[in-house]
Scaffold this motif. Structure first.
Motif, PDB file in Angstrom:
ATOM      1  N   ASN A 363      10.617 -31.470 -32.143  1.00 19.25           N
ATOM      2  CA  ASN A 363      10.836 -32.900 -31.968  1.00 19.25           C
ATOM      3  C   ASN A 363      10.702 -33.249 -30.496  1.00 19.25           C
ATOM      4  O   ASN A 363      10.224 -32.441 -29.703  1.00 19.25           O
ATOM      5  N   SER A 364      11.128 -34.430 -30.127  1.00 20.87           N
ATOM      6  CA  SER A 364      10.917 -34.893 -28.748  1.00 20.87           C
ATOM      7  C   SER A 364      11.785 -34.165 -27.738  1.00 20.87           C
ATOM      8  O   SER A 364      11.571 -34.314 -26.538  1.00 20.87           O
ATOM      9  N   HIS A 365      12.755 -33.365 -28.190  1.00 22.66           N
ATOM     10  CA  HIS A 365      13.676 -32.709 -27.266  1.00 22.66           C
ATOM     11  C   HIS A 365      13.640 -31.192 -27.322  1.00 22.66           C
ATOM     12  O   HIS A 365      14.017 -30.539 -26.346  1.00 22.66           O
ATOM     13  N   LYS A 366      13.198 -30.617 -28.418  1.00 22.73           N
ATOM     14  CA  LYS A 366      13.299 -29.165 -28.540  1.00 22.73           C
ATOM     15  C   LYS A 366      12.257 -28.603 -29.490  1.00 22.73           C
ATOM     16  O   LYS A 366      11.640 -29.337 -30.279  1.00 22.73           O
ATOM     17  N   LEU A 367      12.101 -27.275 -29.403  1.00 22.60           N
ATOM     18  CA  LEU A 367      11.236 -26.509 -30.299  1.00 22.60           C
ATOM     19  C   LEU A 367      12.055 -25.361 -30.865  1.00 22.60           C
ATOM     20  O   LEU A 367      12.725 -24.643 -30.115  1.00 22.60           O
ATOM     21  N   GLN A 368      12.001 -25.185 -32.202  1.00 20.41           N
ATOM     22  CA  GLN A 368      12.775 -24.144 -32.858  1.00 20.41           C
ATOM     23  C   GLN A 368      11.876 -23.276 -33.729  1.00 20.41           C
ATOM     24  O   GLN A 368      10.963 -23.786 -34.394  1.00 20.41           O
ATOM     25  N   VAL A 369      12.156 -21.966 -33.708  1.00 25.05           N
ATOM     26  CA  VAL A 369      11.509 -21.017 -34.603  1.00 25.05           C
ATOM     27  C   VAL A 369      12.619 -20.366 -35.427  1.00 25.05           C
ATOM     28  O   VAL A 369      13.486 -19.676 -34.877  1.00 25.05           O
ATOM     29  N   ILE A 370      12.575 -20.601 -36.753  1.00 24.85           N
ATOM     30  CA  ILE A 370      13.645 -20.149 -37.646  1.00 24.85           C
ATOM     31  C   ILE A 370      13.060 -19.111 -38.598  1.00 24.85           C
ATOM     32  O   ILE A 370      12.097 -19.403 -39.324  1.00 24.85           O
ATOM     33  N   ASP A 371      13.629 -17.911 -38.581  1.00 24.19           N
ATOM     34  CA  ASP A 371      13.147 -16.868 -39.490  1.00 24.19           C
ATOM     35  C   ASP A 371      14.224 -16.507 -40.501  1.00 24.19           C
ATOM     36  O   ASP A 371      15.365 -16.976 -40.421  1.00 24.19           O
ATOM     37  N   GLN A 372      13.851 -15.666 -41.456  1.00 31.52           N
ATOM     38  CA  GLN A 372      14.780 -15.202 -42.504  1.00 31.52           C
ATOM     39  C   GLN A 372      14.932 -13.684 -42.428  1.00 31.52           C
ATOM     40  O   GLN A 372      15.054 -13.006 -43.448  1.00 31.52           O
ATOM     41  N   GLY A 373      14.948 -13.174 -41.186  1.00 29.51           N
ATOM     42  CA  GLY A 373      15.025 -11.736 -40.978  1.00 29.51           C
ATOM     43  C   GLY A 373      16.436 -11.210 -40.957  1.00 29.51           C
ATOM     44  O   GLY A 373      17.367 -11.811 -41.523  1.00 29.51           O
ATOM     45  N   ARG A 374      16.597 -10.112 -40.208  1.00 30.40           N
ATOM     46  CA  ARG A 374      17.899  -9.443 -40.200  1.00 30.40           C
ATOM     47  C   ARG A 374      18.926 -10.124 -39.299  1.00 30.40           C
ATOM     48  O   ARG A 374      20.100  -9.774 -39.312  1.00 30.40           O
ATOM     49  N   GLY A 375      18.493 -11.084 -38.507  1.00 35.84           N
ATOM     50  CA  GLY A 375      19.434 -11.802 -37.649  1.00 35.84           C
ATOM     51  C   GLY A 375      19.812 -11.009 -36.415  1.00 35.84           C
ATOM     52  O   GLY A 375      19.226  -9.963 -36.109  1.00 35.84           O
ATOM     53  N   LEU A 410      19.293 -18.309 -28.524  1.00 35.31           N
ATOM     54  CA  LEU A 410      18.976 -17.446 -29.653  1.00 35.31           C
ATOM     55  C   LEU A 410      20.257 -17.226 -30.441  1.00 35.31           C
ATOM     56  O   LEU A 410      21.180 -16.564 -29.965  1.00 35.31           O
ATOM     57  N   THR A 411      20.335 -17.819 -31.647  1.00 35.46           N
ATOM     58  CA  THR A 411      21.573 -17.782 -32.431  1.00 35.46           C
ATOM     59  C   THR A 411      21.265 -17.376 -33.867  1.00 35.46           C
ATOM     60  O   THR A 411      20.123 -17.459 -34.332  1.00 35.46           O
ATOM     61  N   ASN A 412      22.303 -16.942 -34.564  1.00 37.83           N
ATOM     62  CA  ASN A 412      22.173 -16.614 -35.981  1.00 37.83           C
ATOM     63  C   ASN A 412      22.077 -17.890 -36.815  1.00 37.83           C
ATOM     64  O   ASN A 412      22.730 -18.899 -36.507  1.00 37.83           O
ATOM     65  N   ALA A 413      21.251 -17.835 -37.858  1.00 34.09           N
ATOM     66  CA  ALA A 413      21.171 -18.951 -38.796  1.00 34.09           C
ATOM     67  C   ALA A 413      22.401 -18.960 -39.696  1.00 34.09           C
ATOM     68  O   ALA A 413      23.150 -17.981 -39.766  1.00 34.09           O
ATOM     69  N   ALA A 414      22.596 -20.071 -40.407  1.00 38.86           N
ATOM     70  CA  ALA A 414      23.798 -20.212 -41.236  1.00 38.86           C
ATOM     71  C   ALA A 414      23.816 -19.192 -42.366  1.00 38.86           C
ATOM     72  O   ALA A 414      24.855 -18.588 -42.660  1.00 38.86           O
ATOM     73  N   ASN A 415      22.681 -18.969 -43.013  1.00 34.66           N
ATOM     74  CA  ASN A 415      22.634 -18.065 -44.158  1.00 34.66           C
ATOM     75  C   ASN A 415      22.055 -16.706 -43.788  1.00 34.66           C
ATOM     76  O   ASN A 415      22.682 -15.672 -43.964  1.00 34.66           O
ATOM     77  N   LYS A 416      20.842 -16.703 -43.259  1.00 36.86           N
ATOM     78  CA  LYS A 416      20.151 -15.453 -42.982  1.00 36.86           C
ATOM     79  C   LYS A 416      19.137 -15.678 -41.880  1.00 36.86           C
ATOM     80  O   LYS A 416      18.547 -16.735 -41.785  1.00 36.86           O
ATOM     81  N   GLY A 417      18.929 -14.662 -41.065  1.00 37.70           N
ATOM     82  CA  GLY A 417      17.962 -14.770 -39.985  1.00 37.70           C
ATOM     83  C   GLY A 417      18.563 -15.345 -38.721  1.00 37.70           C
ATOM     84  O   GLY A 417      19.784 -15.415 -38.557  1.00 37.70           O
ATOM     85  N   CYS A 418      17.687 -15.742 -37.803  1.00 38.86           N
ATOM     86  CA  CYS A 418      18.149 -16.309 -36.533  1.00 38.86           C
ATOM     87  C   CYS A 418      17.283 -17.494 -36.143  1.00 38.86           C
ATOM     88  O   CYS A 418      16.193 -17.708 -36.701  1.00 38.86           O
ATOM     89  N   ILE A 419      17.787 -18.257 -35.162  1.00 38.21           N
ATOM     90  CA  ILE A 419      17.117 -19.478 -34.696  1.00 38.21           C
ATOM     91  C   ILE A 419      16.884 -19.334 -33.199  1.00 38.21           C
ATOM     92  O   ILE A 419      17.833 -19.164 -32.428  1.00 38.21           O
TER      93      ILE A 419
END
Length: 428
Positions: A363-375, A410-419
């Protein structure tokens, strides 16, 4: 409150002078109270001792003349052997009392009164002595004169101390102000030298010399880094051009599946290395002309191009890409820098995932890459272990974000993976 009051060194000298002036007034008031109290206390003690001497003379007189009720010892003092013989204006102060000592009345007619008892020929008798003490005490004019001399001497001392304090504070604080002003005025200019006045303390002279030394070192390191990036990028362009041309010629012939795959790998590696060279050159241009570097918009095509380059690697793990383009962020970074950053994040997301989906949100403020890996876990959160990723590694991402004043998380996602998140709001 006190910390905030003395926080600015540019006005600290004046504030110290104001504080010392107020402190001097307090000292003057205290000195006046002490001097006046001491004078009054001394007068009272002298009057009491004098009336004790007069008491002894009166007792001697009444022992010789036991029938006498009063006697005038001198022009200031009278003695009485009975309360009834005391003048009526003082009699009410003594009635019903066995002893009394004090000063009554007001200037200039105050009297010191003493009352006690003595034995004459075995008989207990009273002795009252009344003395006009105002005649022997210092006058109001003399009191003002004495206090004035004392306060004048104290004021002279305070003025001298104040001047010394002002000169000392100026000598200690002014060099700090000079260095602070020079730091603010020469921000980003590494060619200017720091200077302090010759009258400054030797420690400030050493400080300015060390600042100049460190500035020269920083300037040398910056020039060396820029020159290295410039020369390395220039020298790498020639072999990259050769590699691109050779891979293109090889691709024209007939090859089996294995050979064709190797040719594609050579092309991909050549393109990646070319992007890295372009990123290095853009960093050099940005560091030399940060103010002149124009803002540009990160387009959706840039994001899609990076994802296409990593599609084959994702297909090997049955990983799907998805994009959520919510806005157009503005940045001073070139497309090569964005390519390096996003490519590294995508490769790390692929390496951390065995299957699933990798989502890119921008978006206009940030870029995120969200995966479903091991976190994330305790072992791979550290900055040192961040270099275990592909390509430049997360450590280089941190470095690039610091150069462009971005914020990387670099943080953990709510369910699985990291952001992995890059915030662009500090870029402009």
């Amino acid at each position: 409150m006190t910390r905030h009051f003395f926080a600015n060194t540019h006005s600290l000298t004046g504030r110290l002078a104001w504080f010392f002036g107020l402190f001097s007034v307090v000292i003057g008031v205290v000195c006046f109270i002490l001097i006046a109290g001491s004078l009054y206390w001394s007068e009272d003690r002298v009057g009491e001792r004098r009336i004790i001497i007069d008491r002894d003379d009166a007792i001697s007189y009444f022992n010789v003349f036991p029938q006498a009720l009063s006697v005038k010892l001198d022009s200031l003092t009278s003695a009485y052997s009975s309360v009834d013989a005391v003048p009526e204006e003082y009699r009410h102060l003594l009635q019903g009392k066995d002893s009394f000592l004090g000063e009554v009345g007001s200037d200039p007619d105050s009297h010191m009164i003493y009352m006690d008892s003595f034995y004459s020929q075995g008989e207990k008798r009273q002795i009252i002595v009344i003395s006009l003490v105002d005649q022997v005490e210092i006058s109001q004019r003399e009191f003002v004169f004495v206090v004035g001399i004392a306060l004048t001497l104290v004021s002279i001392m305070l003025v001298v101390f104040g001047l010394l304090l002002n000169r000392l504070s100026t000598r200690l604080i002014e060099p700090v102000n000079q260095l602070s002003t020079q730091l603010q005025a020469r921000e980003g200019d590494t060619s200017q030298q720091f200077e302090v006045s010759e009258s400054a303390a030797s420690e400030f002279q050493i400080l300015s010399q060390q600042l100049n030394h460190y500035r020269r070192q920083v300037n040398t390191l910056i020039k060396r880094e820029q020159a290295f990036a410039r020369y390395a990028s220039h020298e790498l362009r020639t072999p990259l051009t050769v590699m691109k041309g050779s891979s293109s010629l090889l691709a024209r012939g007939d090859h089996n599946e294995f050979e064709q795959r190797q040719i594609e790998r050579i092309k991909e590696a050549t393109n990646t290395m070319s992007s890295m060279v372009d990123a290095l050159l853009s960093l050099v241009r940005y560091e030399r002309n940060q103010e002149d570097t124009p803002l540009r918009i990160i387009s959706e095509q840039e994001i899609d191009y990076v994802l296409q380059q990593h599609q084959a690697q994702a297909d090997q793990k049955q990983i799907a890409f998805s994009t959520d383009y919510q806005g157009s962020p503005e940045t001073k970074a070139s497309s090569a820098v964005i390519h390096i950053l996003l490519s590294n994040l995508i490769r790390n997301a692929i390496a951390a995932s065995s299957e699933g989906e990798i989502q890119v949100v921008i978006n206009s403020h940030k870029l995120q890459v969200i995966d479903q890996g091991r976190g994330l876990n305790e072992s791979n959160v550290t900055k040192e272990s961040a270099t275990e990723g592909h390509g430049l590694g997360l450590l280089i991402i941190h470095d690039l974000c610091e150069r462009y004043q971005w914020q990387f998380e670099l943080t953990n996602a709510a369910n699985k993976g990291c952001i992995a998140t890059i915030h662009f709001q500090r870029d402009n």
